[in-house]
Design a protein around this motif. Sequence first.
Motif, mmCIF file in Angstrom:
data_model
loop_
_atom_site.group_PDB
_atom_site.id
_atom_site.type_symbol
_atom_site.label_atom_id
_atom_site.label_comp_id
_atom_site.label_asym_id
_atom_site.label_seq_id
_atom_site.Cartn_x
_atom_site.Cartn_y
_atom_site.Cartn_z
ATOM 1 N N UNK A 40 76.984 29.513 39.445
ATOM 2 C CA UNK A 40 78.010 30.548 39.221
ATOM 3 C C UNK A 40 79.296 29.887 38.742
ATOM 4 N N UNK A 41 79.649 28.797 39.395
ATOM 5 C CA UNK A 41 80.870 28.097 39.019
ATOM 6 C C UNK A 41 80.805 27.613 37.576
ATOM 7 N N UNK A 42 79.623 27.181 37.165
ATOM 8 C CA UNK A 42 79.421 26.745 35.785
ATOM 9 C C UNK A 42 79.964 27.759 34.790
ATOM 10 N N UNK A 43 79.548 28.997 34.990
ATOM 11 C CA UNK A 43 79.940 30.033 34.026
ATOM 12 C C UNK A 43 81.439 30.325 34.098
ATOM 13 N N UNK A 44 81.999 30.171 35.273
ATOM 14 C CA UNK A 44 83.439 30.409 35.423
ATOM 15 C C UNK A 44 84.244 29.327 34.711
ATOM 16 N N UNK A 45 83.830 28.089 34.908
ATOM 17 C CA UNK A 45 84.533 26.981 34.258
ATOM 18 C C UNK A 45 84.425 27.095 32.740
ATOM 19 N N UNK A 46 83.286 27.601 32.314
ATOM 20 C CA UNK A 46 83.080 27.793 30.886
ATOM 21 C C UNK A 46 84.118 28.759 30.318
ATOM 22 N N UNK A 47 84.331 29.866 31.001
ATOM 23 C CA UNK A 47 85.325 30.807 30.464
ATOM 24 C C UNK A 47 86.730 30.234 30.570
ATOM 25 N N UNK A 48 86.981 29.420 31.562
ATOM 26 C CA UNK A 48 88.302 28.794 31.659
ATOM 27 C C UNK A 48 88.514 27.798 30.516
ATOM 28 N N UNK A 49 87.427 27.155 30.135
ATOM 29 C CA UNK A 49 87.544 26.223 29.019
ATOM 30 C C UNK A 49 87.756 26.976 27.705
ATOM 31 N N UNK A 50 86.968 28.028 27.525
ATOM 32 C CA UNK A 50 87.079 28.812 26.295
ATOM 33 C C UNK A 50 88.452 29.444 26.149
ATOM 34 N N UNK A 51 89.122 29.621 27.261
ATOM 35 C CA UNK A 51 90.442 30.246 27.201
ATOM 36 C C UNK A 51 91.583 29.237 27.269
#
Lengths: 136, 136
Positions: A40-51
């Motif tokens: 779950x954290x993986x996907x969250x960090x991904x959106x933080x990176x994309x933003x």
Amino acid sequence: MLSKKTKYGLKALTYLASVGTKEPVQIAEIAKHENISQKFLESILLTLRRNGFLGSKKGKGGGYYLIKEPNEIPMTAVMRVLEGPIAMVPCVSLNFYEKCDDCPDEGECSVHKLMLQVRDSALDVYRNNTLADLIS
Amino acid sequence: MLSKKTKYGLKALTYLASVGTKEPVQIAEIAKHENISQKFLESILLTLRRNGFLGSKKGKGGGYYLIKEPNEIPMTAVMRVLEGPIAMVPCVSLNFYEKCDDCPDEGECSVHKLMLQVRDSALDVYRNNTLADLIS
DNA sequence: ATAATGTCTATCGTTTTAGTAGGAATTTCA
DNA sequence: TGAAATTCCTACTAAAACGATAGACATTAT
């Protein structure tokens, strides 16, 4: 209610800020330290990176790291990316405005009136806190 | 996001307050005036009655009416009944406190720290508004 | 080469939301 | 006394959001 996504995202950001270094920190380490499901954290960090909050590095020794200084990351920005609008009703949202279907006149609407105050008070808090302020 | 239930409940209360009289107002009239599904509104008014905000009268000429004066109905009470906790996280809730599963120490938690401020600012707004303040 | 990482897409079970349906109970009034 | 008007109550449902999980792929260090 705050979503788990936002909660975990904030915790991850805080952890990265508290580590202090610009060295990449692995997802697994963050997940373990904060008791979060790694996937779950993986996907969250991904959106933080994309933003634009995080940078990442792949492969061995890879991980995530803060791109800016913690005191340059206002909570308004973080909350909008993770949680969405700060307003509780679209008709009082600064960044996600939408007119209500019902409600012929916003100026006469009691909900609008109240939620405008709530939005402003929340905004006040978020504007006065950067990531740096969250580190204990 | 504010639920429709809360939104409609607030609008209904405001309408009853603006009518001013202690005469029962029918669900149908409120629903029509506020553009709300009548059946949905029914269930909302029911919970408002069960929680001591409204009185009702059955049969012809029946309907709902405010039990107290609008300026004696604080938004804190209304919000807690319709929307639930004012806090965005149970661990900072005054009336619905719960410890987080993750999070070994609330004192060290960045989310706790931030959400405490958000709760206090929202509380401030709700405490300073009664139903009377929402009438335009 | 291989092992360690992040990237990406798809899927899934549960809970919440926003109603809807239908009838029972109560009251008024002719 | 009976019919009409109204609230009361329970149960159901469709759709969306939430909180993940699975698994294959891409990249990097050694």
